[in-house]
Motif scaffolding. Sequence first.
Motif, short mmCIF file in Angstrom:
data_model
loop_
_atom_site.label_atom_id
_atom_site.label_comp_id
_atom_site.label_asym_id
_atom_site.label_seq_id
_atom_site.Cartn_x
_atom_site.Cartn_y
_atom_site.Cartn_z
N GLU A 91 0.82 -1.21 0.00
CA GLU A 91 0.00 0.00 0.00
C GLU A 91 0.86 1.27 0.00
N PHE A 92 1.85 1.30 0.89
CA PHE A 92 2.63 2.53 1.02
C PHE A 92 3.72 2.67 -0.04
N THR A 93 4.19 1.56 -0.60
CA THR A 93 5.11 1.65 -1.73
C THR A 93 4.40 2.29 -2.91
N TYR A 94 3.20 1.82 -3.17
CA TYR A 94 2.41 2.36 -4.28
C TYR A 94 2.12 3.84 -4.06
N LYS A 95 1.72 4.16 -2.84
CA LYS A 95 1.38 5.55 -2.53
C LYS A 95 2.59 6.47 -2.67
N LEU A 96 3.73 6.03 -2.16
CA LEU A 96 4.96 6.82 -2.28
C LEU A 96 5.33 7.06 -3.74
N ALA A 97 5.37 5.98 -4.51
CA ALA A 97 5.76 6.10 -5.92
C ALA A 97 4.79 6.99 -6.69
N SER A 98 3.50 6.82 -6.41
CA SER A 98 2.48 7.60 -7.11
C SER A 98 2.60 9.09 -6.80
N LYS A 99 2.74 9.42 -5.52
CA LYS A 99 2.80 10.83 -5.13
C LYS A 99 4.11 11.48 -5.57
N LEU A 100 5.20 10.74 -5.51
CA LEU A 100 6.48 11.27 -5.99
C LEU A 100 6.40 11.54 -7.50
N ILE B 87 10.30 7.65 6.94
CA ILE B 87 9.29 8.56 6.39
C ILE B 87 8.01 8.34 7.20
N TYR B 88 7.66 9.30 8.04
CA TYR B 88 6.46 9.18 8.86
C TYR B 88 5.25 9.82 8.20
N ASP B 89 5.48 10.79 7.32
CA ASP B 89 4.39 11.47 6.63
C ASP B 89 4.82 11.67 5.18
N ILE B 90 4.10 11.03 4.27
CA ILE B 90 4.49 11.06 2.86
C ILE B 90 4.45 12.48 2.29
N ASP B 91 3.39 13.22 2.60
CA ASP B 91 3.26 14.57 2.05
C ASP B 91 4.37 15.49 2.55
N GLU B 92 4.68 15.39 3.83
CA GLU B 92 5.77 16.20 4.39
C GLU B 92 7.10 15.84 3.75
N PHE B 93 7.31 14.54 3.53
CA PHE B 93 8.54 14.07 2.90
C PHE B 93 8.69 14.63 1.49
N ILE B 94 7.61 14.56 0.72
CA ILE B 94 7.65 15.06 -0.66
C ILE B 94 7.86 16.58 -0.68
N GLU B 95 7.20 17.26 0.23
CA GLU B 95 7.38 18.72 0.30
C GLU B 95 8.83 19.07 0.64
N LYS B 96 9.43 18.27 1.53
CA LYS B 96 10.80 18.52 1.95
C LYS B 96 11.79 18.35 0.80
N ILE B 97 11.60 17.31 -0.01
CA ILE B 97 12.59 17.05 -1.06
C ILE B 97 12.30 17.76 -2.38
N THR B 98 11.07 18.25 -2.55
CA THR B 98 10.73 18.92 -3.80
C THR B 98 10.42 20.40 -3.62
N GLY B 99 10.04 20.78 -2.39
CA GLY B 99 9.60 22.15 -2.17
C GLY B 99 8.18 22.39 -2.63
N ILE B 100 7.51 21.28 -3.07
CA ILE B 100 6.13 21.39 -3.56
C ILE B 100 5.18 20.92 -2.47
N THR C 155 -7.36 14.61 3.30
CA THR C 155 -6.55 14.52 4.51
C THR C 155 -7.04 13.36 5.37
N PHE C 156 -8.35 13.23 5.50
CA PHE C 156 -8.92 12.12 6.27
C PHE C 156 -8.60 10.79 5.61
N CYS C 157 -8.70 10.73 4.29
CA CYS C 157 -8.48 9.48 3.56
C CYS C 157 -7.01 9.06 3.51
N LYS C 158 -6.10 10.01 3.78
CA LYS C 158 -4.67 9.67 3.83
C LYS C 158 -4.38 8.59 4.85
#
Length: 257
Positions: free
Chosen positions: A50-59, A195-208, A219-222
């Motif tokens: 589940e989280f591999t897919y989510k990470l790859a998709s959001k990145l 990585i405890y929060d995918i969105d925070e991680f992506i924001e940190k490495i991309t600035g997006i 947010t609830f569905c995350k």
Amino acid sequence: MISNIDFKIDELSSMKKYPDELFYIGNTKLLKKKKISIVGTRRPNSYTKEFTYKLASKLSDAGICIVSGAAMGVDAIAHQGAKSNNTIAVVANGLDIRYPTINKNLIIDIERNGLILSSYKKGQSARNYTFVLRNEIVVALGEILIVTQADINSGTLTSIEYAIKMGKKVYTIPHRLNESLGTQNLVKQNLINVIYDIDEFIEKITGIKNSSSEDEVLTFCKNNPTYEEAMNKFPNKIFEYELEGKIKIVNGKVQVI
């Protein structure tokens, strides 16, 4: 069509020895993009899937190209999450062989839309030693390495060793006790990060900033509630979001796409 790479890939200069030859099928423009490597066990648990897919998709949605090794398990899920047009698969055999067979359709899809790389000539089958160089190339191509699950004796730990030697940061996801002990032991030693929060991680490495963090429903569905929980909280929105492709229902749970 199988072709030779006739230019230098700067990222591969971090390898112990630059490959003598490199062959490819697909879109070499992906090599110019910001890249992150995602690898892991061939037998991931449902949480890791589940989280591999989510990470790859959001990145991928954030414009990052996902690199992996086209193997069963985590590799295949990472490619699928990124979508075939934004992923690079590095294989341990000649490009006229689609291996492993179970991933044949995935590999064909990446050939058509993404990029497949190999340092092996036509006709060369995968062997234990060919995976070693394949893994080093996968790690070298990415700016960072994410290992979503690895057991104590997993071959994936070799990839982590490559990344550390190359001076790259390595990340994993949090696991329960007695799961993914290979990564958990390295976390204890402060050799890899979590990585405890995918969105925070992506924001940190991309600035997006991920827009889903501003959407109450997303947010609830995350947190992957059950379909029943989500419907009880947002009865007028869940079906709408599913139709719009913002979420999907997998095994009775809601996932953000």
